[in-house]
Design a protein around this motif. Structure first.
Motif, mmCIF file in Angstrom:
data_model
loop_
_atom_site.group_PDB
_atom_site.id
_atom_site.type_symbol
_atom_site.label_atom_id
_atom_site.label_comp_id
_atom_site.label_asym_id
_atom_site.label_seq_id
_atom_site.Cartn_x
_atom_site.Cartn_y
_atom_site.Cartn_z
ATOM 1 N N VAL A 7 -86.147 8.851 78.422
ATOM 2 C CA VAL A 7 -86.237 9.097 79.857
ATOM 3 C C VAL A 7 -85.350 10.292 80.193
ATOM 4 O O VAL A 7 -84.177 10.320 79.823
ATOM 5 C CB VAL A 7 -85.789 7.861 80.666
ATOM 6 C CG1 VAL A 7 -85.758 8.172 82.159
ATOM 7 C CG2 VAL A 7 -86.708 6.685 80.386
ATOM 8 N N PRO A 8 -85.871 11.313 80.872
ATOM 9 C CA PRO A 8 -85.061 12.492 81.169
ATOM 10 C C PRO A 8 -83.930 12.160 82.143
ATOM 11 O O PRO A 8 -84.100 11.381 83.073
ATOM 12 C CB PRO A 8 -86.068 13.469 81.793
ATOM 13 C CG PRO A 8 -87.140 12.596 82.352
ATOM 14 C CD PRO A 8 -87.245 11.431 81.420
ATOM 15 N N GLN A 9 -82.769 12.762 81.901
ATOM 16 C CA GLN A 9 -81.595 12.532 82.743
ATOM 17 C C GLN A 9 -81.435 13.668 83.741
ATOM 18 O O GLN A 9 -81.961 14.765 83.554
ATOM 19 C CB GLN A 9 -80.345 12.421 81.857
ATOM 20 C CG GLN A 9 -80.417 11.300 80.832
ATOM 21 C CD GLN A 9 -80.640 9.936 81.463
ATOM 22 O OE1 GLN A 9 -79.877 9.521 82.343
ATOM 23 N NE2 GLN A 9 -81.697 9.235 81.037
ATOM 24 N N LEU A 10 -80.717 13.407 84.812
ATOM 25 C CA LEU A 10 -80.456 14.433 85.815
ATOM 26 C C LEU A 10 -79.681 15.587 85.187
ATOM 27 O O LEU A 10 -78.707 15.370 84.457
ATOM 28 C CB LEU A 10 -79.671 13.843 86.988
ATOM 29 C CG LEU A 10 -80.364 12.706 87.759
ATOM 30 C CD1 LEU A 10 -79.465 12.203 88.876
ATOM 31 C CD2 LEU A 10 -81.699 13.165 88.320
ATOM 32 N N LYS A 11 -80.116 16.813 85.465
ATOM 33 C CA LYS A 11 -79.555 17.987 84.801
ATOM 34 C C LYS A 11 -78.491 18.701 85.630
ATOM 35 O O LYS A 11 -77.718 19.495 85.102
ATOM 36 C CB LYS A 11 -80.688 18.983 84.488
ATOM 37 C CG LYS A 11 -81.769 18.416 83.598
ATOM 38 C CD LYS A 11 -82.921 19.412 83.462
ATOM 39 C CE LYS A 11 -84.063 18.844 82.639
ATOM 40 N NZ LYS A 11 -85.211 19.783 82.553
ATOM 41 N N SER A 68 -80.499 17.836 91.045
ATOM 42 C CA SER A 68 -81.672 17.325 90.338
ATOM 43 C C SER A 68 -82.181 16.028 90.962
ATOM 44 O O SER A 68 -81.415 15.240 91.514
ATOM 45 C CB SER A 68 -81.341 17.065 88.866
ATOM 46 O OG SER A 68 -81.217 18.260 88.142
ATOM 47 N N ARG A 95 -84.947 12.798 89.878
ATOM 48 C CA ARG A 95 -85.874 12.196 88.900
ATOM 49 C C ARG A 95 -86.968 11.456 89.668
ATOM 50 O O ARG A 95 -86.686 10.666 90.566
ATOM 51 C CB ARG A 95 -85.150 11.237 87.953
ATOM 52 C CG ARG A 95 -86.092 10.684 86.854
ATOM 53 C CD ARG A 95 -85.331 9.984 85.750
ATOM 54 N NE ARG A 95 -84.641 8.799 86.233
ATOM 55 C CZ ARG A 95 -83.470 8.372 85.765
ATOM 56 N NH1 ARG A 95 -82.859 9.048 84.801
ATOM 57 N NH2 ARG A 95 -82.905 7.288 86.265
ATOM 58 N N ALA A 145 -84.150 8.712 91.165
ATOM 59 C CA ALA A 145 -82.703 8.962 91.126
ATOM 60 C C ALA A 145 -82.442 10.359 91.669
ATOM 61 O O ALA A 145 -83.296 11.244 91.558
ATOM 62 C CB ALA A 145 -82.167 8.838 89.694
ATOM 63 N N VAL A 183 -87.848 15.200 85.686
ATOM 64 C CA VAL A 183 -86.672 15.637 86.427
ATOM 65 C C VAL A 183 -86.876 17.082 86.862
ATOM 66 O O VAL A 183 -87.205 17.946 86.047
ATOM 67 C CB VAL A 183 -85.390 15.516 85.575
ATOM 68 C CG1 VAL A 183 -84.211 16.207 86.268
ATOM 69 C CG2 VAL A 183 -85.068 14.050 85.314
#
Length: 346
Positions: free
Chosen positions: A31-35, A39, A41, A81, A109
């Protein structure tokens, strides 16, 4: 999360169980995380499948992605998120956008400035089909051709995604719309959209049919040609253009790139517009933003509608590509991540 991975170039309509298939469904993709602090999601509900995706996975699109990659397109979903400095969105907000890569997955994201809030009353799946097809047609007709009320617009490939969008935007602008398509089912849908004249290529010649219509309405010729098809049909349609007409080059679904004679363009004072919608994100992002905001407003007010021809789960992605390949689509093809939204018509 589930994600569609393109691991090599090839025909994405092949069965996912075929060793030659270029795509696989990854069941446990990270799952991609906040960058960044801004950002967001998004849990994706629906993402659109466009002809460009089909070409990209075959390695035939103008923009090449580094393998392996998750294809991308227009999409919609719910904010899952947010970063600490996000000011425009909250968890639970319905949003839509476009991503060159990454939307064929359960989560994506992006920065908050890339997202658009879906207005109350808009269908979330429909919003996920808006950006590319309707965005392309809106920028082409409104921002490039400056289409005005009373002008004559011919739309080739009028039953496809961008074609149906162009027809509706043309009517919203007050133009006299001539739609060119192939087959009774497509013709019937176009008639329900209120087009002024439909040419069925199965039984009619485009030049004869359009000229007869123009004569009956006492019109001198075609002001704007919207062309996502190319090939022989472009060559024939140019014979209908009046002095000072505009040609919008949208794509080459026929597989044949047409030749537009410069000498005739000179004598007849034609304007030829090349329209690659995706590049506006780099060169004219404000135009894209204004265009999509207006389209979402039109969608909420019922001025335009999204015709979804086929919807599939991610595990049926090859069937979605087959529908594109076999020209079974009237309007849009969607990949959905909520079983309740899936309504395949194959």
């Amino acid at each position: 999360m589930e994600a569609l991975l393109c691991r090599k170039l090839g025909d994405p309509s092949l069965s996912l169980e075929d060793d030659n298939s270029p795509i696989i469904v990854s069941k446990n993709h990270p799952v991609p995380q906040l960058k960044s602090p801004t950002s967001v999601r998004v849990r994706i509900k629906a993402t659109s499948l466009n002809f460009a995706n089909y070409l990209q996975i075959q390695g035939k699109y103008q923009e090449k992605a580094t393998l392996p990659f998750i294809p991308g397109s227009d999409y919609s979903g719910i904010v899952d998120a947010v970063g600490p400095k996000v000011s425009n969105f909250r968890v639970g907000d319905p949003v839509c956008s476009f991503a060159a890569l990454g939307s064929f997955a359960e989560f994506i994201v992006v920065d908050e400035n890339e997202l658009f809030r879906v207005p109350e009353g808009c269908d979330l799946v429909a919003a996920g089909a808006l950006a590319v097809a309707f965005g392309t047609s809106h920028v082409a007709l409104v921002h490039r051709a400056n289409l005005t009320s009373g002008q004559v617009l011919v739309v080739l490939g009028a039953a496809g995604g961008v074609g149906l969008a162009a027809v509706q935007i043309g009517k919203a602008c007050g133009a006299i719309v001539i739609a060119v398509a192939r087959g009774a089912e497509k013709v019937q849908i176009l008639k329900t959209l209120g087009v002024d004249h439909v040419v069925d290529l199965v039984s009619e010649n485009v030049i004869e049919s359009v000229k007869e219509f123009l004569k009956a309405r006492r019109l001198k010729g075609v002001d704007v040609l919207y062309d996502p098809v190319g090939g022989k049909l472009t060559k024939e349609s140019m014979k209908l253009l009046k002095w000072g007409a505009q040609i919008l080059i949208i794509g080459f679904a026929s597989g044949e790139i047409p030749v537009i004679p410069a000498n005739i363009a000179l004598v007849k004072n034609w304007t030829v517009h090349g329209l690659y919608w995706g590049s506006y994100k780099i060169h004219r992002p404000a135009v894209l933003e204004d265009s999509l905001k207006e389209l979402l407003s039109w969608l909420a007010r019922g001025l335009i509608s999204i015709h979804i021809s086929h919807s599939y789960r991610l595990s049926e992605a090859n069937l979605a590509f087959s529908a594109i390949k076999d020209r079974k689509v009237i309007g849009k093809v969607m990949i959905v991540f909520d079983d309740k939204l899936t309504r395949s018509k194959l």
